[in-house]
Design an enzyme around this catalytic site. Structure first.
Site, PDB file in Angstrom:
ATOM      1  N   ARG A  19      -3.416   6.221  -7.517  1.00 41.86           N
ATOM      2  CA  ARG A  19      -2.418   6.407  -6.469  1.00 41.86           C
ATOM      3  C   ARG A  19      -1.053   5.880  -6.915  1.00 41.86           C
ATOM      4  NH1 ARG A  19      -3.957   7.142  -1.201  1.00 41.86           N
ATOM      5  NH2 ARG A  19      -2.399   5.624  -0.482  1.00 41.86           N
ATOM      6  N   ASP A  58       0.708  -1.121  -4.807  1.00 40.86           N
ATOM      7  CA  ASP A  58      -0.545  -0.424  -4.529  1.00 40.86           C
ATOM      8  C   ASP A  58      -1.574  -0.887  -5.552  1.00 40.86           C
ATOM      9  OD1 ASP A  58      -1.218   2.183  -2.651  1.00 40.86           O
ATOM     10  OD2 ASP A  58      -2.580   1.983  -4.356  1.00 40.86           O
ATOM     11  N   CYS A  95       0.858  -1.199   0.000  1.00 38.79           N
ATOM     12  CA  CYS A  95       0.000   0.000   0.000  1.00 38.79           C
ATOM     13  C   CYS A  95       0.887   1.240   0.000  1.00 38.79           C
ATOM     14  CB  CYS A  95      -0.939  -0.007   1.186  1.00 38.79           C
ATOM     15  SG  CYS A  95      -1.800  -1.560   1.472  1.00 38.79           S
ATOM     16  N   SER A  96       1.807   1.321  -0.937  1.00 33.02           N
ATOM     17  CA  SER A  96       2.892   2.298  -0.899  1.00 33.02           C
ATOM     18  C   SER A  96       2.469   3.709  -1.252  1.00 33.02           C
ATOM     19  CB  SER A  96       4.004   1.854  -1.852  1.00 33.02           C
ATOM     20  OG  SER A  96       5.088   2.735  -1.808  1.00 33.02           O
ATOM     21  N   ALA A  97       1.511   3.876  -2.170  1.00 33.09           N
ATOM     22  CA  ALA A  97       1.132   5.213  -2.624  1.00 33.09           C
ATOM     23  C   ALA A  97       0.555   6.035  -1.467  1.00 33.09           C
ATOM     24  CB  ALA A  97       0.105   5.086  -3.751  1.00 33.09           C
ATOM     25  N   PRO A  98       0.782   7.355  -1.492  1.00 28.90           N
ATOM     26  CA  PRO A  98       1.403   8.163  -2.557  1.00 28.90           C
ATOM     27  C   PRO A  98       2.927   8.194  -2.546  1.00 28.90           C
ATOM     28  CG  PRO A  98       0.605   9.596  -0.822  1.00 28.90           C
ATOM     29  CD  PRO A  98       0.200   8.198  -0.437  1.00 28.90           C
ATOM     30  N   ASP A 152       1.060  -0.260   5.430  1.00 27.47           N
ATOM     31  CA  ASP A 152       0.333   0.981   5.719  1.00 27.47           C
ATOM     32  C   ASP A 152      -1.009   0.924   5.001  1.00 27.47           C
ATOM     33  OD1 ASP A 152      -0.289   3.533   6.577  1.00 27.47           O
ATOM     34  OD2 ASP A 152       0.758   4.512   4.922  1.00 27.47           O
ATOM     35  N   CYS A 201      -3.257   6.004   9.927  1.00 25.27           N
ATOM     36  CA  CYS A 201      -3.444   7.422  10.260  1.00 25.27           C
ATOM     37  C   CYS A 201      -4.799   7.620  10.944  1.00 25.27           C
ATOM     38  CB  CYS A 201      -3.321   8.293   9.016  1.00 25.27           C
ATOM     39  SG  CYS A 201      -4.394   7.821   7.641  1.00 25.27           S
TER      40      CYS A 201
END
Length: 521
Positions: free
Chosen positions: A350, A345, A322-325, A396, A451
């Site tokens: 993204r 991703d 889930c690297s983006a952005p 992430d 987050c």
């Protein structure tokens, strides 16, 4: 020759014209003066509003406070805020939640991570210092070398299940550390004790994902055992106790000598607010005309914390799910030059942002030398990446995004039509964390970050994954990292299985949850 009457009429007309011109001139002068006065009065009013903004915001905290852009909250913002009041209010209590709430509605702060690949790095560093920013990395290295003496207050072992107290030298910044989630909160319920299978509903009731505007009941939104366990019928995965000393490993925190993170000190934070309430922080970086690389990247300090926790080394093989952005991938490359780095991703939009960010900050030679590759694929699909082959794995996943939910309509997960998607988040996060664990080779480190402040998406997911991964994985003590963030002015909670960066006005970073696991077999 004109008659006397004609001359009198002519001069009377000229006099009338002069009088009217004079009147127009007077009216124009008055109008200009009135406009100038109105403009001056408007500036004075804006200045007074800026001075009274904190007091006014506190008074209207539970009404319709202004968002980060100064406008009133939209429908989705009010819906998300009502959800936060319902869940986070009791969770953090009157000591913390009002200030967290006000910070979420205010402009977020950023730090600037200096680009080690920039052609004129010294000039970029000088520019940031001229703005009044300070490099946090030297102080972090000093604190880390002196740990635990660098901590102003003693720390209890995380296995003891006690709150960890953090404090900051600055008198105006009191870093609060308080953990209202006791070990019993994560214990199995009576029904689960009979079944002995882990279920995310044991950590929080299903109402954690329901707003008062959602007509459906708790039972219809509850997560099923089959959804949580992906159809598994293995009854050996019972809930674990985070207070077990055998579950923990000592910290292996390091700070790379190539990392430079610039932030404004707390003493000048109040000078960074414009009259309209916006945040100046760091200007938009301009790319170099020759190389096209930007000198630095402004980002949230909570995102930097996740990259710091991973502690990559030169030559390591790194997997960023889930690297983006791409801000965390950028941070990882600032710390070390991996032998291989795979960024995944599942979103094409993204993924495009990820590609643009890497190409504008990292030269092609480094991307090729470190074998940095980007893959548009779902991390849950088999064959997307090799298993048991990575030294560092960062997970992430998509979360409810507390700050974004207030201002971004695309991040609105609190409408009734997206209830199933919202309730399914912990299950998806759990599966992604397990997928990341499957990619770890023996001795590898795995970092899970979000987050959001939701315990169901943070501690619950980690403990549910540990119930399946035992005894191959153990938790890593992140209290030294929490101390470093506290030294930068962050409000940090040392949670039972990680740390949580909480927003507050003097250092409005986060929210960000970070937890670290390590494969020991």
């Amino acid at each position: 020759m004109p008659s006397t009457a004609a001359l009198a009429s002519h001069y009377h007309h000229r006099s009338y014209l002069c009088i009217m011109a004079a009147r127009r001139s007077v009216h124009s002068t008055v109008a200009m003066s009135s406009a100038s006065n109105r403009k001056q009065a408007k500036k004075q009013q804006q200045h007074q509003d800026a001075e009274l903004q904190p007091r006014w915001a506190v008074q209207r905290m539970f009404d319709q406070p202004p968002t980060a852009t100064g406008a009133l909250l939209t429908q989705w913002g009010r819906r998300a805020l009502a959800h936060f009041d319902q869940i986070y209010g009791p969770e953090f209590g009157p000591e913390l939640w009002p200030s967290i709430r006000l910070a979420l509605l205010s402009q977020p702060r950023h730090v600037a991570v200096l680009n080690r690949f920039y052609v004129n790095q010294a000039a970029a560093e000088t520019r940031l210092l001229t703005l009044g920013a300070e490099d946090l990395a030297p102080d972090w290295r000093r604190r880390l070398q002196a740990w635990p003496e660098s901590a102003e207050e003693s720390f209890e072992s995380p296995a003891a299940g006690q709150p960890h107290q953090l404090s900051e030298r600055s008198a105006e910044l009191k870093v609060l550390s308080y953990d209202r989630l006791e070990a019993a909160t994560f214990a199995a319920s009576s029904a689960a004790a009979a079944d002995s299978r882990s279920n995310l509903n044991e950590f929080l009731p299903a109402t954690e994902f329901i707003t008062e505007m959602d007509p459906r009941g708790r039972a219809s939104l509850a997560l099923s055992d089959s959804a949580v366990h992906d159809g598994s019928t293995d009854d050996s995965c019972s809930l674990i106790d985070p207070a077990d000393p055998e579950l923990w490993l000592p910290s292996d925190q390091t700070i790379s000598p190539t990392l430079q993170v610039f932030a404004f000190p707390s003493s000048v934070q109040h000078q960074l607010m414009k009259p309209d309430g916006s945040d100046r922080w760091f200007p938009r970086p301009k790319p170099d005309q020759t190389t096209g690389l930007c000198p630095y990247l402004p980002m949230d300090l909570g995102s930097v914390a996740a990259a710091l926790a991973l502690c990559p080394g030169d030559g390591d093989s790194v997997l960023d799910l889930c690297s983006a952005p791409g801000s965390k991938a950028y941070c990882l490359l600032q710390q070390a030059l991996p032998g291989q780095m795979l960024c995944l991703d599942k979103s094409s939009a993204r993924s495009s942002r990820l590609a643009r960010l890497l190409s504008s900050h990292v030269p092609p030679s480094v991307l090729a030398g470190c074998s940095v590759s980007q893959l548009y694929a779902n991390a849950l699909n088999s064959g997307a990446y090799p298993l048991n082959s990575f030294d560092r794995v960062l997970v992430d996943p998509t979360c409810s995004g507390d700050r974004h939910s207030l201002n971004d309509p695309e991040a609105d997960l609190f409408s009734g039509r997206r209830s199933k998607e919202r309730v399914g988040l912990p299950n998806t996060q759990l599966q992604l964390l397990l997928a990341g664990a499957a990619a770890c080779r023996p001795g590898a480190s795995l970092v899970y970050s979000t987050c959001t402040m939701s315990p169901a998406q943070n501690e619950a997911v980690v403990l549910s994954a540990l119930a399946k991964l035992q005894p191959a994985f153990k938790l890593v003590d992140l209290r030294p990292l929490a101390s470093l963030l506290a030294g930068a002015g962050c409000r940090v909670q040392s949670r039972q299985v990680g740390l949580l960066v909480l927003p507050h006005l003097l250092a409005n970073y986060g929210p960000s949850f970070v937890c670290k696991l390590k494969r020991v077999d």
